[in-house]
Design an enzyme around this catalytic site. Structure first.
Site: not given
Ligand code: SAH
Length: 352
Positions: A97, A338
């Site tokens: 996605e 995400c």
């Molecule tokens: N793996 C990388 C990039 C993808 S996640 C990373 O960890 O940075 C992108 C961002 O969204 C990251 O900061 C992650 O911690 C956050 N994230 C993932 N799921 C989330 C959720 N349910 N609520 C808020 N932030 C979330």
């Protein structure tokens, strides 16, 4: 047609590599520039569109190098802010996605870097089924190319913040960044590109050496090792002090300020004491803090902090002279977090 081998993944090749391929095929080197422009400048969907290449060359290319593009499987558009979420099919049947967001300063695309993820962050939907495979550089580019074609609008900002851990797919990430920001392609300014990582220290150090002017975002989410380990298994491998040292190194080496992402989880990391500790981590690095109200997923029982807690947290940081923004929640009405769209699609396919 399925991409069978990285060796024949033509859209991941640099211009220099394409020149060598052309020469090996007995073609003139300038054909490489034409081909490159069709792929990365004009965003061609197939060889047939490349009308200034002879039919026989196009046929030879098609035989050796399968030309793949992403297929839109599903599109959701937010009624609130026009944000669009795309689910794209890859040549092997996997789906990823990507999100398209419209801002005053231009259009931004959030791309995935892997199919699934193996980092295991507790609040994240993308990691629930583990890692399926890495995305090729061409598959990262193609998310942006497909969205540019589908919206008919230029993309000016790219964030690698979708599904996957970009530093866990390092070589493909770096190649992708070169193709995306180099001349002859979309030529997006490096300053308009952000790569987000959960904090894989050796790769962050390596990235500091690449001479990029991109923004590095670190998903911090907690201010002590103890608390961070509860949210992010990666914290068992790299401790906060080495993580902060690495951020300092990145800043020193590139001159680019780091962004800390901090998802506020109700009752877990949102006290004023947390804000104080976060200020202490951010201040020496002049880091920018992006507060994200956690997006609850049904598989876990984390909840968002209240509006008041979020405001108080932000005020505390501002009082400490920390540069902070609360992430605007775009597309709240369309499968928020995400990885949720892909997961829902997979579950529904299984049920069918
Ligand atoms: N793996 C990388 C990039 C993808 S996640 C990373 O960890 O940075 C992108 C961002 O969204 C990251 O900061 C992650 O911690 C956050 N994230 C993932 N799921 C989330 C959720 N349910 N609520 C808020 N932030 C979330």
């Amino acid at each position: 047609m399925e991409l069978t081998s990285e060796k024949y993944d033509i859209k991941s090749m640099t211009l220099e590599e394409l020149k060598k391929e052309m020469e090996a095929m007995g073609e003139k080197a300038f054909r490489a520039a034409q081909l490159y422009e069709w792929m990365h400048g004009k965003l061609a969907r197939n060889y047939e569109e490349m009308t200034n290449l002879s039919r026989s060359l196009r046929e030879k290319l098609a035989e050796k190098y399968p030309y793949t593009s992403l297929k839109p499987v599903q599109v959701q558009e937010s009624k609130l802010d026009g944000t669009r979420k795309f689910l794209f099919g890859l040549s092997d049947g996997n789906v990823v996605e990507s999100v398209w967001m419209r801002y005053k300063h231009g259009n931004s695309v959030c791309i995935s870097s892997q199919v699934g993820c193996r980092m295991g962050c507790r609040f994240c939907a993308s990691t629930l089924d583990g890692l399926e495979r890495n995305l090729l550089p061409s598959e990262m580019l193609d998310q942006i190319y497909a969205i540019t074609r589908l919206t008919g609008e230029r993309v000016s900002n790219v964030v690698v913040m979708g599904t996957g851990e970009p530093m866990d797919n390092y070589d493909n990430l770096v190649r992708f960044l070169r193709l995306l920001t180099g001349e002859g392609g979309l030529h997006i300014s490096q300053r308009n590109v952000t790569v987000s990582t959960c904090g894989i220290v050796p790769k962050m150090r390596q990235l500091a050496e690449e001479n990029f002017q991109i923004t590095l975002a670190l998903s911090l989410h907690a201010t002590t090792d103890e608390k961070r380990k509860k949210l992010m298994p990666v914290a068992n491998s790299y401790h906060l002090d080495e993580l902060m040292e690495t951020c300092a190194y990145y800043f020193e080496k590139t001159g680019r300020r780091i962004t800390f992402e901090y998802s506020l989880v109700g009752g877990v990391n949102d006290t004023l004491e947390d804000a104080k500790e976060l200020s202490a981590l951010a201040a020496p690095l002049h880091a920018h803090i992006n507060l994200i109200p956690v997006n609850p997923i049904k598989e876990r029982n984390y909840v968002q902090s209240g509006r008041r807690e979020i405001e108080a947290f932000k005020n505390k940081l501002e009082k400490n002279k920390i540069n902070v923004t609360i992430r605007r929640e775009m597309g709240r009405d369309i499968d928020g977090a995400c990885g949720q769209l892909r997961r829902r699609h997979m579950t529904e396919s299984e049920e069918r």
